[in-house]
Scaffold this motif. Structure first.
Motif, PDB file in Angstrom:
ATOM      1  N   SER A 121       0.828  -1.209   0.000  1.00  0.00           N
ATOM      2  CA  SER A 121       0.000   0.000   0.000  1.00  0.00           C
ATOM      3  C   SER A 121       0.861   1.257   0.000  1.00  0.00           C
ATOM      4  O   SER A 121       0.492   2.269  -0.607  1.00  0.00           O
ATOM      5  N   SER A 122       2.041   1.193   0.641  1.00  0.00           N
ATOM      6  CA  SER A 122       2.948   2.346   0.633  1.00  0.00           C
ATOM      7  C   SER A 122       3.490   2.604  -0.771  1.00  0.00           C
ATOM      8  O   SER A 122       3.647   3.758  -1.182  1.00  0.00           O
ATOM      9  N   ILE A 123       3.764   1.540  -1.519  1.00  0.00           N
ATOM     10  CA  ILE A 123       4.241   1.690  -2.895  1.00  0.00           C
ATOM     11  C   ILE A 123       3.134   2.281  -3.768  1.00  0.00           C
ATOM     12  O   ILE A 123       3.372   3.192  -4.567  1.00  0.00           O
ATOM     13  N   VAL A 124       1.919   1.774  -3.612  1.00  0.00           N
ATOM     14  CA  VAL A 124       0.786   2.298  -4.384  1.00  0.00           C
ATOM     15  C   VAL A 124       0.572   3.776  -4.063  1.00  0.00           C
ATOM     16  O   VAL A 124       0.351   4.594  -4.970  1.00  0.00           O
ATOM     17  N   GLU A 125       0.646   4.137  -2.793  1.00  0.00           N
ATOM     18  CA  GLU A 125       0.477   5.539  -2.412  1.00  0.00           C
ATOM     19  C   GLU A 125       1.535   6.414  -3.085  1.00  0.00           C
ATOM     20  O   GLU A 125       1.225   7.489  -3.618  1.00  0.00           O
ATOM     21  N   LEU A 126       2.796   5.975  -3.060  1.00  0.00           N
ATOM     22  CA  LEU A 126       3.875   6.747  -3.662  1.00  0.00           C
ATOM     23  C   LEU A 126       3.653   6.910  -5.165  1.00  0.00           C
ATOM     24  O   LEU A 126       3.822   8.010  -5.715  1.00  0.00           O
ATOM     25  N   LEU A 127       3.271   5.838  -5.847  1.00  0.00           N
ATOM     26  CA  LEU A 127       3.028   5.904  -7.288  1.00  0.00           C
ATOM     27  C   LEU A 127       1.863   6.848  -7.596  1.00  0.00           C
ATOM     28  O   LEU A 127       1.910   7.618  -8.571  1.00  0.00           O
ATOM     29  N   LEU A 128       0.813   6.808  -6.766  1.00  0.00           N
ATOM     30  CA  LEU A 128      -0.337   7.689  -6.983  1.00  0.00           C
ATOM     31  C   LEU A 128       0.024   9.151  -6.752  1.00  0.00           C
ATOM     32  O   LEU A 128      -0.414  10.035  -7.490  1.00  0.00           O
ATOM     33  N   ARG A 129       0.820   9.402  -5.718  1.00  0.00           N
ATOM     34  CA  ARG A 129       1.192  10.786  -5.412  1.00  0.00           C
ATOM     35  C   ARG A 129       2.067  11.376  -6.519  1.00  0.00           C
ATOM     36  O   ARG A 129       2.025  12.586  -6.759  1.00  0.00           O
ATOM     37  N   ARG A 130       2.863  10.542  -7.198  1.00  0.00           N
ATOM     38  CA  ARG A 130       3.753  11.038  -8.237  1.00  0.00           C
ATOM     39  C   ARG A 130       3.178  10.904  -9.639  1.00  0.00           C
ATOM     40  O   ARG A 130       3.754  11.431 -10.588  1.00  0.00           O
ATOM     41  N   ALA A 131       2.077  10.176  -9.785  1.00  0.00           N
ATOM     42  CA  ALA A 131       1.522   9.912 -11.127  1.00  0.00           C
ATOM     43  C   ALA A 131       1.211  11.215 -11.865  1.00  0.00           C
ATOM     44  O   ALA A 131       0.751  12.185 -11.277  1.00  0.00           O
ATOM     45  N   PRO A 132       1.503  11.243 -13.189  1.00  0.00           N
ATOM     46  CA  PRO A 132       2.015  10.155 -14.019  1.00  0.00           C
ATOM     47  C   PRO A 132       3.544  10.166 -14.142  1.00  0.00           C
ATOM     48  O   PRO A 132       4.102   9.570 -15.061  1.00  0.00           O
ATOM     49  N   ALA A 133       4.238  10.849 -13.232  1.00  0.00           N
ATOM     50  CA  ALA A 133       5.698  10.921 -13.298  1.00  0.00           C
ATOM     51  C   ALA A 133       6.325   9.573 -12.947  1.00  0.00           C
ATOM     52  O   ALA A 133       5.716   8.727 -12.283  1.00  0.00           O
ATOM     53  N   VAL A 134       7.550   9.388 -13.395  1.00  0.00           N
ATOM     54  CA  VAL A 134       8.293   8.162 -13.110  1.00  0.00           C
ATOM     55  C   VAL A 134       8.836   8.213 -11.687  1.00  0.00           C
ATOM     56  O   VAL A 134       9.359   9.239 -11.239  1.00  0.00           O
ATOM     57  N   VAL A 135       8.698   7.107 -10.969  1.00  0.00           N
ATOM     58  CA  VAL A 135       9.236   6.980  -9.615  1.00  0.00           C
ATOM     59  C   VAL A 135      10.417   6.028  -9.674  1.00  0.00           C
ATOM     60  O   VAL A 135      10.277   4.878 -10.104  1.00  0.00           O
ATOM     61  N   THR A 136      11.586   6.486  -9.287  1.00  0.00           N
ATOM     62  CA  THR A 136      12.782   5.655  -9.381  1.00  0.00           C
ATOM     63  C   THR A 136      12.777   4.557  -8.330  1.00  0.00           C
ATOM     64  O   THR A 136      12.119   4.661  -7.287  1.00  0.00           O
ATOM     65  N   ARG A 137      13.562   3.520  -8.597  1.00  0.00           N
ATOM     66  CA  ARG A 137      13.691   2.427  -7.641  1.00  0.00           C
ATOM     67  C   ARG A 137      14.280   2.931  -6.322  1.00  0.00           C
ATOM     68  O   ARG A 137      13.853   2.505  -5.245  1.00  0.00           O
ATOM     69  N   ARG A 138      15.244   3.836  -6.404  1.00  0.00           N
ATOM     70  CA  ARG A 138      15.864   4.340  -5.173  1.00  0.00           C
ATOM     71  C   ARG A 138      14.862   5.115  -4.340  1.00  0.00           C
ATOM     72  O   ARG A 138      14.855   5.016  -3.115  1.00  0.00           O
ATOM     73  N   LEU A 139      14.001   5.902  -4.994  1.00  0.00           N
ATOM     74  CA  LEU A 139      13.005   6.651  -4.237  1.00  0.00           C
ATOM     75  C   LEU A 139      12.031   5.700  -3.554  1.00  0.00           C
ATOM     76  O   LEU A 139      11.662   5.904  -2.389  1.00  0.00           O
ATOM     77  N   ILE A 140      11.628   4.653  -4.253  1.00  0.00           N
ATOM     78  CA  ILE A 140      10.754   3.650  -3.638  1.00  0.00           C
ATOM     79  C   ILE A 140      11.439   3.038  -2.422  1.00  0.00           C
ATOM     80  O   ILE A 140      10.835   2.890  -1.354  1.00  0.00           O
TER      81      ILE A 140
END
Length: 222
Positions: free
Chosen positions: A155-174
């Motif tokens: 759920s934390s990963i989904v939240e991060l992807l939603l907050r940054r969408a549609p921008a790319v989220v790097t592996r390091r940021l995750i």
């Protein structure tokens, strides 16, 4: 009432947790500042007790980062530093109150009660992409109105992807945002495994997680 306690001294952390639970609080107790930030991302609290001096990520840095992210949980900062300049620094960083060690436990409880009498905070808006929804206040994920069961990390990963969408989220940021020890995630296939599970659970959604080769991931509408 749910309270986060961040204190690296195991004995004091145990005393605080036991004492607050006897007062009727639900307590999450952590030993590091990095863990405190992770818990702040995952749960909503009525108040938090944060020790200033913790290894790696200090309590002051926890307060500063939590406020930068928009977290408005009332925070009581614990410290042995009693100079006026230290109090000013802690309050200016975003702490709501300041208690100097050693302290009387009854005073800590009274200060927490005072913090909770403040007006309720405005709830964070629901995050969405297509039919995928994430409610930060409940940590609930739904697809077309139907709940989806995710782990805390998922759920934390989904939240991060939603907050940054549609921008790319790097592996390091995750890794830095979701894991307490980012090296455990960056240096292995841990992130890929979790993304695979999330994709499987969200397969019926109109939101899709894309892999951007050499960069990371992004959430888009299918």
């Amino acid at each position: 009432m749910r309270v986060l306690v961040a204190e690296d001294d195991a004995a004091l952390r145990s005393v605080l947790q036991r004492g607050l639970e006897e007062q009727g609080y639900v307590v999450d107790a952590v030993a590091t500042g990095r863990a405190a930030l992770r818990y702040f991302r995952s749960y909503d609290y009525d108040a938090a007790v944060v020790d200033w001096r913790m290894p790696e990520v200090t309590g002051l840095e926890v307060v500063t980062e939590a406020r930068r992210r928009g977290n408005r949980t009332p925070i009581l900062l614990l410290t042995a530093r009693d100079a006026a300049a230290d109090k000013v620094e802690g309050l200016n960083a975003g702490a709501d109150d300041y208690l100097v060690k050693p302290f009387d436990f009854s005073e800590l409880v009274a200060r927490l009660s005072a913090l909770q009498r403040r007006p309720p905070l405005v709830l964070a808006p629901v995050l969405s992409c297509a039919d995928l929804r994430f409610d930060p206040s409940t940590r609930q994920v739904t697809v077309a109105g139907e709940p989806v069961t995710l782990t805390t990390i998922e759920s934390s990963i989904v939240e991060l992807l939603l907050r940054r969408a549609p921008a790319v989220v790097t592996r390091r940021l995750i890794a830095t945002q979701v894991w307490e020890d980012e090296a455990d995630a960056v240096g292995s296939n841990t992130i890929d495994v979790h993304l695979g599970r999330i994709r499987s659970k969200l397969a019926h959604s109109n939101a899709r997680i894309e892999t951007v080769r050499g960069m990371g991931y992004r959430l888009v509408e299918a």
